[in-house]
Write an enzyme that holds these catalytic residues in place. Structure first.
Site, PDB file in Angstrom:
ATOM      1  N   TYR A   1       0.830  -1.208   0.000  1.00  0.00           N
ATOM      2  CA  TYR A   1       0.000   0.000   0.000  1.00  0.00           C
ATOM      3  C   TYR A   1       0.866   1.259   0.000  1.00  0.00           C
ATOM      4  O   TYR A   1       0.479   2.287  -0.545  1.00  0.00           O
ATOM      5  CB  TYR A   1      -0.973  -0.036   1.183  1.00  0.00           C
ATOM      6  CG  TYR A   1      -2.226   0.774   0.951  1.00  0.00           C
ATOM      7  CD1 TYR A   1      -3.052   0.533  -0.145  1.00  0.00           C
ATOM      8  CD2 TYR A   1      -2.590   1.796   1.828  1.00  0.00           C
ATOM      9  CE1 TYR A   1      -4.200   1.275  -0.359  1.00  0.00           C
ATOM     10  CE2 TYR A   1      -3.749   2.540   1.623  1.00  0.00           C
ATOM     11  CZ  TYR A   1      -4.550   2.270   0.524  1.00  0.00           C
ATOM     12  OH  TYR A   1      -5.670   3.016   0.328  1.00  0.00           O
TER      13      TYR A   1
ATOM     14  N   LYS B   1      -3.323   8.208   2.906  1.00  0.00           N
ATOM     15  CA  LYS B   1      -4.570   7.998   3.654  1.00  0.00           C
ATOM     16  C   LYS B   1      -4.431   8.500   5.095  1.00  0.00           C
ATOM     17  O   LYS B   1      -5.404   8.987   5.681  1.00  0.00           O
ATOM     18  CB  LYS B   1      -4.994   6.525   3.631  1.00  0.00           C
ATOM     19  CG  LYS B   1      -5.435   6.012   2.254  1.00  0.00           C
ATOM     20  CD  LYS B   1      -6.634   6.761   1.676  1.00  0.00           C
ATOM     21  CE  LYS B   1      -7.243   6.029   0.484  1.00  0.00           C
ATOM     22  NZ  LYS B   1      -8.252   6.855  -0.238  1.00  0.00           N
TER      23      LYS B   1
HETATM   24  O1  0WD Z   1     -10.455  -1.867  -1.617  1.00  0.00           O
HETATM   25  C1  0WD Z   1     -10.838  -0.798  -2.047  1.00  0.00           C
HETATM   26  N1  0WD Z   1     -11.306  -0.704  -3.274  1.00  0.00           N
HETATM   27  C2  0WD Z   1     -10.793   0.409  -1.164  1.00  0.00           C
HETATM   28  C3  0WD Z   1     -10.876   1.663  -1.699  1.00  0.00           C
HETATM   29  C4  0WD Z   1     -10.634   0.191   0.284  1.00  0.00           C
HETATM   30  C5  0WD Z   1     -10.633   1.406   1.052  1.00  0.00           C
HETATM   31  C6  0WD Z   1     -10.698   2.642   0.463  1.00  0.00           C
HETATM   32  N2  0WD Z   1     -10.819   2.760  -0.902  1.00  0.00           N
HETATM   33  C7  0WD Z   1     -10.911   4.112  -1.466  1.00  0.00           C
HETATM   34  C8  0WD Z   1      -9.960   4.447  -2.575  1.00  0.00           C
HETATM   35  O2  0WD Z   1      -8.663   4.721  -2.101  1.00  0.00           O
HETATM   36  C9  0WD Z   1     -10.623   5.692  -3.131  1.00  0.00           C
HETATM   37  O3  0WD Z   1     -10.336   6.809  -2.301  1.00  0.00           O
HETATM   38  O4  0WD Z   1     -12.178   4.315  -2.016  1.00  0.00           O
HETATM   39  C10 0WD Z   1     -12.115   5.359  -2.972  1.00  0.00           C
HETATM   40  C11 0WD Z   1     -12.818   4.901  -4.232  1.00  0.00           C
HETATM   41  O5  0WD Z   1     -12.062   3.880  -4.849  1.00  0.00           O
HETATM   42  P1  0WD Z   1     -12.656   2.591  -5.564  1.00  0.00           P
HETATM   43  O6  0WD Z   1     -14.116   2.644  -5.579  1.00  0.00           O
HETATM   44  O7  0WD Z   1     -11.961   1.423  -4.992  1.00  0.00           O
HETATM   45  O8  0WD Z   1     -12.040   2.730  -7.025  1.00  0.00           O
HETATM   46  P2  0WD Z   1     -12.564   3.184  -8.470  1.00  0.00           P
HETATM   47  O9  0WD Z   1     -13.861   2.568  -8.794  1.00  0.00           O
HETATM   48  O10 0WD Z   1     -11.427   2.925  -9.407  1.00  0.00           O
HETATM   49  O11 0WD Z   1     -12.779   4.748  -8.306  1.00  0.00           O
HETATM   50  C12 0WD Z   1     -11.752   5.656  -8.004  1.00  0.00           C
HETATM   51  C13 0WD Z   1     -11.825   6.783  -8.993  1.00  0.00           C
HETATM   52  C14 0WD Z   1     -11.015   6.714 -10.264  1.00  0.00           C
HETATM   53  O12 0WD Z   1     -11.069   5.641 -10.948  1.00  0.00           O
HETATM   54  P3  0WD Z   1      -9.712   5.135 -11.762  1.00  0.00           P
HETATM   55  O13 0WD Z   1      -9.677   3.694 -11.384  1.00  0.00           O
HETATM   56  O14 0WD Z   1     -10.038   5.434 -13.161  1.00  0.00           O
HETATM   57  O15 0WD Z   1      -8.486   5.872 -11.253  1.00  0.00           O
HETATM   58  O16 0WD Z   1     -11.229   7.961  -8.562  1.00  0.00           O
HETATM   59  C15 0WD Z   1     -11.284   8.842  -9.665  1.00  0.00           C
HETATM   60  C16 0WD Z   1     -11.464   8.021 -10.898  1.00  0.00           C
HETATM   61  O17 0WD Z   1     -12.755   8.094 -11.372  1.00  0.00           O
HETATM   62  N3  0WD Z   1     -10.083   9.611  -9.862  1.00  0.00           N
HETATM   63  C17 0WD Z   1     -10.126  10.910 -10.123  1.00  0.00           C
HETATM   64  N4  0WD Z   1     -11.162  11.769 -10.193  1.00  0.00           N
HETATM   65  C18 0WD Z   1     -10.882  13.034 -10.501  1.00  0.00           C
HETATM   66  N5  0WD Z   1      -9.632  13.497 -10.708  1.00  0.00           N
HETATM   67  C19 0WD Z   1      -8.795  11.300 -10.325  1.00  0.00           C
HETATM   68  C20 0WD Z   1      -8.562  12.655 -10.633  1.00  0.00           C
HETATM   69  N6  0WD Z   1      -7.344  13.137 -10.882  1.00  0.00           N
HETATM   70  N7  0WD Z   1      -7.990  10.225 -10.184  1.00  0.00           N
HETATM   71  C21 0WD Z   1      -8.792   9.193  -9.890  1.00  0.00           C
END
Ligand code: 0WD
Length: 254
Positions: free
Chosen positions: A155, A162
């Protein structure tokens, strides 16, 4: 239920139907909230538009948090539509995949700065704009992970980010509390999403949680969504500055 009837909010960070932000948006919409969504770039727009239609949400435009003009544009559109808002969901994080494996000590200055900007500062940047529109108080929610508290394999710099994000939840809670704006985070257990697929050995981390979490399983975006609904609604009106674990209890043993 009508828990969110009359409430309007902006949800940022839906990439597809596996996104945690989608789980929260679905729960809030089912409880009567009106929702606006952003997308990052044209590729994601095609995924977000049908999801928005499913829950009667408005799509208010492209937002890349590294480009402040796009944040301003999205908030200008929300203000034009609604005049005020009641909640925001920030579910955005990014780090170079090459550094979500191996050793933290090898993090580069460039990727450290980029990770902090997108995964930490963006929540504050969004809070600055949202504060102005939360004229009747409100709720701000972000997503964090246990890697903020304990060293988790691979991580790395995201764990450091975080930790900073969780600290910013506390500082924002103090700054905005007198305006009846609450600021909280959900610390979600591992869920297989697009962002998670960038983390080294992620399947092993899921399996480890299934073996060790008190509930002997991982969590779903619907479960994170229901806790999100609680934190966005007036049910949590006495809660701010809090990090709520939705992780099948893993944090008590891990
Ligand atoms: O296990 C997990 N999936 C966990 C996720 C466990 C605990 C926390 N999280 C957190 C992540 O760190 C994040 O903060 O939850 C949040 C949402 O993440 P997610 O639902 O796991 O991931 P995803 O569906 O990929 O959504 C995150 C999105 C990005 O998707 P991608 O994969 O294309 O990077 O964050 C957005 C984007 O849509 N994103 C941005 N939005 C605007 N500007 C940017 C940016 N520069 N970069 C990423």
């Amino acid at each position: 239920t009508g828990l969110m009837a009359g409430k309007r909010g902006l949800v940022m960070g839906i990439a597809n139907n596996r996104s945690i932000a989608w789980g929260i948006a679905k729960a809030a919409a089912a409880a009567g909230a009106e929702i606006a969504l952003t997308y990052q770039g044209d590729a994601l727009r095609k995924r977000v538009e049908p999801l928005a239609a499913e829950i009667g949400a408005k799509v208010v435009g492209h937002c890349d948090v590294t480009d402040a003009a796009t944040i301003d544009a999205v908030f200008a559109e929300v203000e034009r539509l609604w005049g005020k808002i009641d909640f925001i969901v920030h579910a955005i994080a990014f780090s170079d995949k090459d550094q979500l494996t191996g050793r933290y000590v090898d993090t580069t200055e460039d990727n450290f700065a980029k990770t902090m900007l997108i995964s930490v500062y963006s929540f504050t940047a969004v809070a600055q704009r949202a504060e102005k529109l939360m004229t009747d108080g409100g709720s701000m929610l972000t997503l964090t992970y246990y890697g903020a508290e304990k060293v988790m394999p691979h991580y790395n710099v995201m764990g450091v980010a975080k930790a900073a994000l969780e600290a910013s939840v506390r500082y924002l809670a103090v700054d905005l509390g007198s305006r009846a704006i609450r600021v909280n985070a959900i610390s979600a257990g591992p869920i297989k999403t697009l962002a998670a697929s960038g983390i080294g050995d992620f399947r092993y981390i899921l399996r480890w949680n299934e073996y060790n979490a008190p509930l002997k399983r991982t969590v779903t975006i619907e479960e994170v969504g229901d806790t999100g609904l609680f934190l966005l609604s007036d049910l949590s009106r006495g809660v701010t500055g809090e990090i709520t674990h939705v992780d099948a209890g893993y944090h008590v043993v891990g």
